[in-house]
Write an enzyme that holds these catalytic residues in place. Sequence first.
Site, PDB file in Angstrom:
ATOM      1  N   GLY A   1      -0.860  -1.726  -2.297  1.00 27.76           N
ATOM      2  CA  GLY A   1      -1.336  -1.477  -3.810  1.00 27.76           C
ATOM      3  C   GLY A   1       0.572  -1.755  -4.845  1.00 27.76           C
ATOM      4  O   GLY A   1       1.220  -1.941  -4.294  1.00 27.76           O
ATOM      5  N   GLY A   2       0.593  -0.739  -6.183  1.00 30.28           N
ATOM      6  CA  GLY A   2       1.183  -1.282  -7.073  1.00 30.28           C
ATOM      7  C   GLY A   2       2.357  -0.152  -6.634  1.00 30.28           C
ATOM      8  O   GLY A   2       3.335  -0.394  -6.601  1.00 30.28           O
ATOM      9  N   MET A   3       1.822   0.742  -5.926  1.00 27.94           N
ATOM     10  CA  MET A   3       2.960   1.710  -5.466  1.00 27.94           C
ATOM     11  C   MET A   3       4.198   1.033  -4.584  1.00 27.94           C
ATOM     12  O   MET A   3       4.922   1.588  -4.462  1.00 27.94           O
ATOM     13  CB  MET A   3       2.502   3.281  -5.174  1.00 27.94           C
ATOM     14  CG  MET A   3       3.308   4.114  -4.782  1.00 27.94           C
ATOM     15  SD  MET A   3       3.117   6.242  -4.455  1.00 27.94           S
ATOM     16  CE  MET A   3       3.948   6.726  -3.706  1.00 27.94           C
TER      17      MET A   3
ATOM     18  N   VAL B   1       0.646   1.454   2.670  1.00 33.11           N
ATOM     19  CA  VAL B   1       0.536   2.677   3.198  1.00 33.11           C
ATOM     20  C   VAL B   1      -0.416   2.362   4.779  1.00 33.11           C
ATOM     21  O   VAL B   1      -1.056   1.654   4.806  1.00 33.11           O
ATOM     22  CB  VAL B   1      -1.566   2.888   2.270  1.00 33.11           C
ATOM     23  CG1 VAL B   1      -1.748   4.816   2.625  1.00 33.11           C
ATOM     24  CG2 VAL B   1      -1.471   3.371   0.747  1.00 33.11           C
TER      25      VAL B   1
ATOM     26  N   ASP C   1      -3.864  10.245 -12.683  1.00 31.07           N
ATOM     27  CA  ASP C   1      -4.233   9.386 -12.803  1.00 31.07           C
ATOM     28  C   ASP C   1      -5.795   9.537 -11.626  1.00 31.07           C
ATOM     29  O   ASP C   1      -6.046   8.203 -10.162  1.00 31.07           O
ATOM     30  CB  ASP C   1      -3.329   8.590 -11.656  1.00 31.07           C
ATOM     31  CG  ASP C   1      -3.777   7.033 -11.867  1.00 31.07           C
ATOM     32  OD1 ASP C   1      -4.528   6.517 -12.535  1.00 31.07           O
ATOM     33  OD2 ASP C   1      -3.461   6.507 -10.776  1.00 31.07           O
TER      34      ASP C   1
END
Length: 519
Positions: free
Chosen positions: A24-26, A29, A138
């Site tokens: 994802g954006g981070m 995983v 969040d």
Amino acid sequence: MESLRPGDPPEIGGYRLLARLGEGGMGEVFLARTASGRPLALKTVHRELSRDPDFADRFAREIRANDRVRSAWTVSVVDFSAPGASPQWLATEYIAAPSLGEWVHRHGPLTGPALWSLARELFAALAAVRAAGVVHRDIKPGNVLLGRERPFLIDFGIARAVHDPRHTRTGAVIGTPGFLAPEQATGALAEAPADVFSLAAVLACAATGCSPFLADGEELELPGLLYRIVHGEPALDGVPEGLRPLLGRCLAKDPRERPTADEALARIGSAAQEWSAAVPPPLAADAAHRETELHRFLAASRPLPLPAPVPLPQAPPTPPPALPATPPLYSPGLAGTRRVPWAAGAAVAAVLVVAATLAIRMPWNGGAGGDGGRDGSGSPAPTPSPSAMPQSWIGTWTGTGPGTPDADGITRARTGEFSVTVTLNAGSVGDLVGRQVSEVKESITGRNLGCTEALELRQTTGDRAVFAAATSHPTDPAATFDCPKGNLYVLTLTDPGHLALETEGAQSAGAPATLTRSR
């Protein structure tokens, strides 16, 4: 869950990678494992974020805040990267379950008892977060996992660490569009009421399939969506009538007009079933399939090998002394909690070992460490073989921790002082060479929640030894809970008189931080 790609590393931070869980954006995983076989969700941070000179400190600060939240609805932080590592990463407990966002996207909204139960569980989770003095900031469908036993809130503080407004471009927004509170959308300080707003938006999505500020299938540019959150009314037409007024109050524009998580939980009251009874059968089947797949990956994997031992002269073998028939042993570093039913129908949280690591680091080579390689008696210590317990380790070590006097007594036991005694004897790899004893009493009932364990020496390597819990049982013979077996422990001595306790990167609540040699 998918197989690793050709360019993926085999390990990060010493944890074996087993599969991909997403990206994802981070960052990415991965499914990973500890040496003891504990599954982890290991999340990496994009390298461009890691290049920010202030990011590492910000990241570590938020992770420590995350680790303060210990409840039945949150996952524990197990480890995270040191400053300067590339990539930066975070490892947490892994829950084999779909996210709420994934489930709604694939199967549609939740209805009936499942929706009501989800609302109660998530407001209870948010109450526990608030009690720990933490603000999530969040909460979104992707950060809610639908486990079979209960839902979980994950990724505390990650958005804030990645998008700190002091270090990002003007106009940056912390959180996920569609589930932001108005104060987040305008860049104002977001406190606990912002989490209440976001959770209400998530529950509206669970009931209708989309954010209450977007129509089904609608795509809206970010400025328009933020304007609607700040000035528009939420669409709650698809929310059941009994739940609609509560969510409407939680979605008030003024944070002062929103109920607290505790007040919202009280409003729901007994209207909801237990989550385990309300879970839709397809969701239970999906989670069971994921658990089976997880066991398959774990069974096919092996832990990373420990560093090769330094060859040392063989010491004369010393026969190990016999241990008691029922050795009173304990795991001082606890990696998690489980709720255990006690008598009289009360449910309290008993602090039990899940998959812990006890650490000791000892400088016995070359006369370093102040003692010149001698034991407490001043006699020269024999040089250990790679397969024998070092003579300087032998003895009894004790320590006392604060326990958990401020726990709520429901999701975690409220306990007094937490005492630990570790005894190590001579022996070789494969022998029972030690014992651990814990005494930790529940404040309300006086019950002893400690466990006892016999320690088998698995390996000695340089200044490190690995032990496994060969047996485990409650310290109190009258206790009715079970203590898990097979936990793996790595021991490291900080100085000749003190042992530092760790549990795979995060010391358990209430346990002593150090043990001191007592004899």
